[in-house]
Design a protein around this motif. Structure first.
Motif, mmCIF file in Angstrom:
data_model
loop_
_atom_site.group_PDB
_atom_site.id
_atom_site.type_symbol
_atom_site.label_atom_id
_atom_site.label_comp_id
_atom_site.label_asym_id
_atom_site.label_seq_id
_atom_site.Cartn_x
_atom_site.Cartn_y
_atom_site.Cartn_z
ATOM 1 N N GLY A 137 24.469 9.120 -13.860
ATOM 2 C CA GLY A 137 24.339 10.143 -12.845
ATOM 3 C C GLY A 137 25.260 9.920 -11.661
ATOM 4 N N ILE A 138 24.907 10.590 -10.571
ATOM 5 C CA ILE A 138 25.698 10.532 -9.344
ATOM 6 C C ILE A 138 24.788 10.164 -8.181
ATOM 7 N N GLY A 139 25.396 9.793 -7.068
ATOM 8 C CA GLY A 139 24.606 9.442 -5.901
ATOM 9 C C GLY A 139 25.423 9.521 -4.634
ATOM 10 N N TYR A 140 24.781 9.178 -3.535
ATOM 11 C CA TYR A 140 25.440 9.165 -2.232
ATOM 12 C C TYR A 140 24.909 7.973 -1.439
ATOM 13 N N LEU A 141 25.833 7.203 -0.859
ATOM 14 C CA LEU A 141 25.507 6.023 -0.081
ATOM 15 C C LEU A 141 25.603 6.346 1.408
ATOM 16 N N VAL A 142 24.546 6.008 2.157
ATOM 17 C CA VAL A 142 24.522 6.184 3.615
ATOM 18 C C VAL A 142 24.468 4.781 4.223
ATOM 19 N N PRO A 143 25.636 4.148 4.484
ATOM 20 C CA PRO A 143 25.635 2.748 4.917
ATOM 21 C C PRO A 143 25.029 2.516 6.301
#
Length: 182
Positions: A137-143
């Motif tokens: 799948g896909i994702g998003y990182l919020v550091p």
């Protein structure tokens, strides 16, 4: 028999120290069983537990070992308790792009699973099982807040050969997870 579920839910944790990682997944939920010739579906409770050890090969690739345990129980005419457990191996990838988008995928082959089933105090079956599982799948990182949100698809199938009780267990569907990243 055929089975279907509206979802199994639960926590996932994974911790890396250098290139070595260890994780656990614990999912539970209800699913319906459809037996040929049966007048209706039978509701069953299910719990999946996965213990995973991984080793990173660079920044993207990893290899892994897995211990899987699936327990489910239902009552038709008699109460039935079943368990599938054993080891597997696999690998995968996890790529974080400069835009913070993530793409991931992994799979496991489970050649040495064991199956046990107890039907109240009447009888029991045991046997061998094997299967595989893949997810991507896909994702998003919020550091700024150390959060990784992912959405993907997971497919798992296990073939069971237990005396006169041969069948296939299959689970698939959307997987959503939100993780705190250390």
């Amino acid at each position: 028999f055929n089975s279907s579920t509206s979802g199994i839910y639960g926590p996932t944790g994974f911790l890396y120290y250098g290139n070595l990682g260890i994780g656990i997944q614990h999912f539970s939920g209800d699913f319906d069983l459809e037996f040929p010739g049966s007048p209706g579906d039978i509701s069953a409770d299910r719990t999946d537990i996965d213990f995973i050890i991984s080793y990173r090969l660079g920044t993207v690739w990893q290899i892994s070992a897995l211990y899987k345990q699936i327990e489910f129980e239902w009552a038709q005419t008699f109460k039935v308790n079943s368990e599938i457990s054993g080891f597997g191996f696999g690998g995968g990838f996890n790529k974080v792009f400069p835009s913070r988008m993530v793409i991931y995928g992994f799979g496991f082959y489970m050649p040495g699973l064991e199956f046990e089933q107890d039907i109240e105090s009447l009888t029991s079956y045991d046997g061998d099982a094997d299967g595989f599982w893949f997810e991507g799948g896909i994702g998003y990182l919020v550091p700024e807040i150390n959060i990784l949100a992912r959405i993907g698809y997971r497919y798992q199938t296990i073939d069971i050969d237990a005396e006169s009780n041969n069948w296939n267990e299959e689970t698939d569907g959307i997987k959503v997870d939100i993780s705190y990243v250390f």
